[in-house]
Design a protein around this motif. Structure first.
Motif, PDB file in Angstrom:
ATOM      1  N   GLY A 139       0.815  -1.215   0.000  1.00 49.94           N
ATOM      2  CA  GLY A 139       0.000   0.000   0.000  1.00 49.94           C
ATOM      3  C   GLY A 139       0.843   1.256   0.000  1.00 49.94           C
ATOM      4  N   ALA A 140       1.930   1.231   0.812  1.00 50.69           N
ATOM      5  CA  ALA A 140       2.800   2.404   0.863  1.00 50.69           C
ATOM      6  C   ALA A 140       3.480   2.641  -0.473  1.00 50.69           C
ATOM      7  CB  ALA A 140       3.846   2.222   1.957  1.00 50.69           C
ATOM      8  N   GLN A 142       2.302   1.957  -3.432  1.00 55.90           N
ATOM      9  CA  GLN A 142       1.327   2.566  -4.332  1.00 55.90           C
ATOM     10  C   GLN A 142       1.137   4.045  -4.019  1.00 55.90           C
ATOM     11  OE1 GLN A 142      -2.142   0.125  -3.825  1.00 55.90           O
ATOM     12  NE2 GLN A 142      -1.299  -1.603  -5.001  1.00 55.90           N
ATOM     13  N   GLU A 143       1.051   4.363  -2.725  1.00 57.93           N
ATOM     14  CA  GLU A 143       0.890   5.774  -2.351  1.00 57.93           C
ATOM     15  C   GLU A 143       2.118   6.587  -2.764  1.00 57.93           C
ATOM     16  OE1 GLU A 143       0.074   6.018   1.757  1.00 57.93           O
ATOM     17  OE2 GLU A 143      -1.881   5.008   1.639  1.00 57.93           O
ATOM     18  N   ILE A 144       3.310   5.986  -2.596  1.00 51.56           N
ATOM     19  CA  ILE A 144       4.528   6.707  -2.981  1.00 51.56           C
ATOM     20  C   ILE A 144       4.550   6.968  -4.478  1.00 51.56           C
ATOM     21  CG2 ILE A 144       7.031   6.443  -3.166  1.00 51.56           C
ATOM     22  CD1 ILE A 144       6.972   5.017  -0.464  1.00 51.56           C
ATOM     23  N   THR A 145       4.082   5.995  -5.257  1.00 53.39           N
ATOM     24  CA  THR A 145       4.046   6.192  -6.708  1.00 53.39           C
ATOM     25  C   THR A 145       3.148   7.365  -7.069  1.00 53.39           C
ATOM     26  OG1 THR A 145       4.423   3.823  -7.058  1.00 53.39           O
ATOM     27  CG2 THR A 145       3.533   5.074  -8.905  1.00 53.39           C
ATOM     28  N   VAL A 146       1.954   7.412  -6.434  1.00 54.78           N
ATOM     29  CA  VAL A 146       1.030   8.519  -6.708  1.00 54.78           C
ATOM     30  C   VAL A 146       1.635   9.847  -6.276  1.00 54.78           C
ATOM     31  CG1 VAL A 146      -1.238   9.464  -6.155  1.00 54.78           C
ATOM     32  CG2 VAL A 146      -0.979   7.005  -6.544  1.00 54.78           C
ATOM     33  N   LEU A 147       2.278   9.845  -5.077  1.00 55.43           N
ATOM     34  CA  LEU A 147       2.878  11.088  -4.592  1.00 55.43           C
ATOM     35  C   LEU A 147       4.033  11.539  -5.475  1.00 55.43           C
ATOM     36  CD1 LEU A 147       2.904  10.419  -0.732  1.00 55.43           C
ATOM     37  CD2 LEU A 147       1.423  11.970  -1.988  1.00 55.43           C
ATOM     38  N   ASN A 148       4.780  10.582  -6.015  1.00 52.04           N
ATOM     39  CA  ASN A 148       5.874  10.951  -6.909  1.00 52.04           C
ATOM     40  C   ASN A 148       5.356  11.625  -8.170  1.00 52.04           C
ATOM     41  OD1 ASN A 148       7.976  10.094  -5.304  1.00 52.04           O
ATOM     42  ND2 ASN A 148       7.985   8.011  -6.133  1.00 52.04           N
TER      43      ASN A 148
END
Length: 218
Positions: A139-140, A142-148
């Motif tokens: 999950g983290a 995926q969130e990091i990818t979106v934040l990047n």
């Protein structure tokens, strides 16, 4: 102690008489009193030493007995620890091997790998916690990818804004404008370390008046 105090009081009486010039003290009585004081003091010292030896020996005996009990408890504890180590050694090594293989797969990018281990002891809880950490990492990630992606777009926007700001800041007075100021020799230069700096200067000439402004963000 009572005997010692008694002979000391007698000798003190002889000494008090010596202070009075008219008093008469028998020489041999004085010597006898002194000898009895010394003898009594030696007897008191010997008795005190014996009592102190007894008092010191008693805690030593207690310490030796407690030391034996502690050694017995330590040996019993060591036997229990060895038994537990032998009992759980294979289960621990199996769990460690499985966790090591799973961590290698995670390091290679396989975050979907699940560990299945039938273990009713605390090691089974460790495996469960490892699986939960894996889910959290997925999950983290995926969130990091979106934040990047968001950060990349935000950086592009900020770069564009900084470029515009840099161009605006470079619109400082030109040499030609400065030379038009009568009776003043003015020169100015600024080179920022980054895209935009915090310094400012300007020269304005209007209706025969010259205004010079110098500023710093600090």
């Amino acid at each position: 102690m009572t005997n010692f105090n008694s002979v000391v009081e007698q000798l003190t009486g002889y000494i008090d008489k010596l202070i009075n010039p008219t008093a008469v003290v028998e020489y041999y009585a004085y010597l006898d009193g002194s000898d009895r004081v010394l003898t009594s003091s030696f007897e008191l010292w010997d008795e005190t030493v014996n009592q102190l030896d007894f008092l010191l020996q008693k805690p030593s005996d207690i310490f030796v007995a407690r030391k034996r009990i502690i050694w017995i408890c330590m040996l019993a504890t060591l036997e229990i620890v060895i038994y537990l180590f032998v009992s759980f050694y294979r289960a621990v090594m199996q769990t460690v091997f499985v966790l090591d293989e799973a961590s290698k797969k995670m390091a290679n990018g396989n975050l979907d790998h699940k560990i299945i281990l039938d273990n009713r002891y605390e090691l089974g809880q460790v495996v469960g916690a490892f699986n939960r950490i894996t889910d959290a990492l997925v999950g983290a990630n995926q969130e990091i990818t979106v934040l990047n992606e968001r950060l990349k777009a935000e950086n592009m926007r900020m770069i564009a804004e900084l470029d515009v700001t840099r161009k605006i800041q470079q619109m400082l007075p030109k040499d030609r404008e400065l030379k038009e100021v009568i009776d003043l020799d003015i020169a100015g230069f600024m080179e920022v370390a980054e895209e935009v700096g915090g310094d400012y200067y300007d020269v304005l000439q209007h209706k025969g008046r010259v205004k010079i402004g110098i500023g710093d963000v600090t």
